[in-house]
Design an enzyme around this catalytic site. Structure first.
Site, mmCIF file in Angstrom:
data_model
loop_
_atom_site.group_PDB
_atom_site.id
_atom_site.type_symbol
_atom_site.label_atom_id
_atom_site.label_comp_id
_atom_site.label_asym_id
_atom_site.label_seq_id
_atom_site.Cartn_x
_atom_site.Cartn_y
_atom_site.Cartn_z
ATOM 1 N N GLU A 1 0.673 -1.298 0.126
ATOM 2 C CA GLU A 1 -0.106 -0.037 0.067
ATOM 3 C C GLU A 1 0.956 1.324 -0.294
ATOM 4 O OE1 GLU A 1 -2.873 -0.024 3.186
ATOM 5 O OE2 GLU A 1 -3.999 -1.581 2.391
ATOM 6 N N GLU B 1 -5.279 -8.199 1.122
ATOM 7 C CA GLU B 1 -5.733 -8.034 2.321
ATOM 8 C C GLU B 1 -7.360 -7.668 2.244
ATOM 9 O OE1 GLU B 1 -4.002 -4.645 4.654
ATOM 10 O OE2 GLU B 1 -1.951 -5.565 4.358
HETATM 11 C C1 GAL Z 1 -3.424 -1.990 5.946
HETATM 12 C C2 GAL Z 1 -2.291 -2.104 6.131
HETATM 13 C C3 GAL Z 1 -2.056 -3.170 7.276
HETATM 14 C C4 GAL Z 1 -3.197 -3.188 8.223
HETATM 15 C C5 GAL Z 1 -4.719 -2.765 7.917
HETATM 16 C C6 GAL Z 1 -5.781 -2.614 8.692
HETATM 17 O O1 GAL Z 1 -3.597 -1.051 5.246
HETATM 18 O O2 GAL Z 1 -1.641 -2.783 5.095
HETATM 19 O O3 GAL Z 1 -1.005 -3.096 7.728
HETATM 20 O O4 GAL Z 1 -3.194 -2.130 9.341
HETATM 21 O O5 GAL Z 1 -4.595 -1.742 6.837
HETATM 22 O O6 GAL Z 1 -5.825 -1.289 9.098
#
Ligand code: GAL
Length: 480
Positions: free
Chosen positions: A200, A390
């Site tokens: 990201e 994710e």
């Molecule tokens: C994403 C990030 C993760 C985690 C997740 C939840 O943006 O890659 O490290 O923190 O959000 O907030």
């Protein structure tokens, strides 16, 4: 036999396979789902994601150098309750059993990142063998237990020594990053075949260098713009180095993304909506595809021109094997040009009526958003394959003895997966889904309060308990 023992036996089964408590009748499924894991196809990948700083702890053990997140969290006032990742889940010591949890949930993939300062304490130069040995142990443990290691090279923990030299704003970061990527890919390339260059870019550049809410706590476009261009360069260079050093590599990178939905549908194509889309999505997804930076829709990017040298826009291109899509919610905009982040709330759900379900991060639960983004990525000719690297949510858990009930999280996953399947059925080439996150962990500026894990972590005792949502995955994935 007590409940805990009963569940342990049920989970292990006689062949060491995970037999679900659902099957044993200990947890009642609430409703029949209208899809199964088999609907996603035999080769669809299922996994759970993590990041080094969020789980490892051992921040200064065995020669590790400090990163910007060590520095940032050690300064009072930067993180809720002044918490930090010094110990966190202590994955540094508990990695074999934590990786075992992936298999207990019947998943295929363990996504993790390497901490740059564990292997190069000063970012460049002297290599720390003990750091390299640690990731050998992690990777070997994955392979022994039958979990595929998927390695992210950069999940936000820039070496402090490099930050001191100007960090992402200094063009030399391209050489520094190349040195690090070269070391990691040469060291593990015979064992790790699936790679993500960055996590990201949008989040760490915007939140860390424009809004100052993440490490290193810098603000304003003067810090954001060079960071953005240099990290775009590193992303493509990183891809090329992986491909050169790792035979048969599957090379990707990951993007946070959100649909931008105007409160008033008539404003879908207006300036504000387009500006947000350019800042949140297109700025990162388009350069590797040779589409440049979206300067017409986001005029502030013109100031980036002074950092762009001859040949750079060719060098930011790279044909990734897959695009990692990371989606949590959506952004709802009002046409007043104000970035909702500035108000400390990225989604502005208070604009919506009726008020939607909101997670502990104050993000709106909006399952259709992941469908929208899968379709959005799919429209680009050069994006062949997508993996959801994710997706997840933070809700309060109810700890009851040896069970952790998290009804909302379970429903969240079911509702989002239904939308992933919908896109897949419509022809989008989405090849995998990784939940965020394996464990409750250090949630950046929010500290330990929001819990994202499929597995509950008691941070006092380091005890792990698979939550109902994790047990649901176990059951769901056992059918295939
Ligand atoms: C994403 C990030 C993760 C985690 C997740 C939840 O943006 O890659 O490290 O923190 O959000 O907030």
């Amino acid at each position: 036999m007590d409940r805990r023992e009963a569940i342990r036996r049920a989970m292990m089964g006689s062949a060491g396979l995970a037999l679900a408590p659902y099957a044993s009748g200990m947890i009642q499924p609430e409703q029949q789902l209208d899809f199964t894991a088999a609907d996603f196809g035999d080769d669809f990948l299922w996994g759970a994601a993590t990041a080094a700083y969020q789980i490892e702890g051992a921040w200064n053990v065995d020669g590790k150098g400090p990163s910007i997140w060590d520095t940032f969290t050690h300064k009072r006032g930067n993180v809720q309750n002044n918490e930090n990742g010094d110990v966190s889940c202590d994955f540094y010591h508990s990695y074999p059993s934590d990786i075992g949890l992936i298999k207990q949930m019947n998943m295929d993939v363990f996504r993790f990142s390497t901490a740059w300062t564990r292997v190069l304490p000063n970012g460049i130069g002297q290599v720390n063998q003990k750091g390299l040995d640690f990731y050998h142990r992690v990777i070997d443990s994955c392979l022994e237990q039958g979990a595929q290691p998927w390695l992210t090279l950069y999940h936000w923990d820039l070496p402090q020594a490099l930050e001191d030299k100007g960090g992402w704003q200094n063009r030399d970061v391209i050489n520094w990053f190349e040195e690090y990527v070269d070391l990691i890919t040469r060291t593990y390339g015979d064992k790790v075949k699936n790679w993500m260059v960055m996590n990201e870019q949008a989040s760490f550049t915007i939140v860390g260098y424009m809004l100052g809410m993440h490490a290193p706590g810098k603000m304003w476009p003067k810090n954001f713009l060079p960071t953005c261009h240099h990290s775009t360069m590193c992303q493509a260079d990183g891809g090329r180095i992986i491909r050169a050093n790792v035979p048969d590599a599957n090379v990707g990178t990951t993007f946070s993304c959100s649909p931008i939905d105007p409160v008033n549908e008539k404003k879908r194509h207006d300036k504000t909506t387009r500006r947000f889309d350019a800042l949140v999505n297109r700025l990162y997804i388009e350069p590797p595809q040779g589409l440049g930076y979206p300067m017409e829709d986001l005029p502030m990017l013109r100031k980036m021109e002074k950092y762009i040298l001859d040949g750079d826009m060719k060098r930011v291109e790279f044909d990734f094997d897959f695009y990692g899509l990371q989606n949590y919610s959506r952004m709802v905009t009002k046409s007043n040009g104000i970035i909702p982040w500035m108000a400390g709330n990225p989604i502005a759900p208070k604009n919506l009526k009726p008020r939607p379900e909101i997670t502990e991060m104050k993000w709106e639960v909006h399952p259709e958003g992941i469908y929208d983004m899968l379709k959005y990525f799919d429209k680009y000719e050069k994006i062949d394959k997508i993996i959801v690297t994710e997706n997840g949510c933070a809700f309060p858990d109810v700890v009851e003895g040896d069970f952790v009930h998290d009804k909302q999280r379970k429903k969240f996953y079911q509702d989002y997966l239904r939308q992933v399947l919908r896109a897949k059925r419509e022809g989008v080439n989405v090849a995998g889904y990784f939940a965020w996150s394996l464990l409750d962990n250090f949630e950046w500026a929010e500290g330990y309060h929001p819990r994202f894990g499929l597995v509950h972590v008691d941070f006092e005792t380091q005890k792990r308990t698979i939550k109902d949502s994790g047990l649901w995955f176990q059951e769901f994935l056992s059918e295939g």
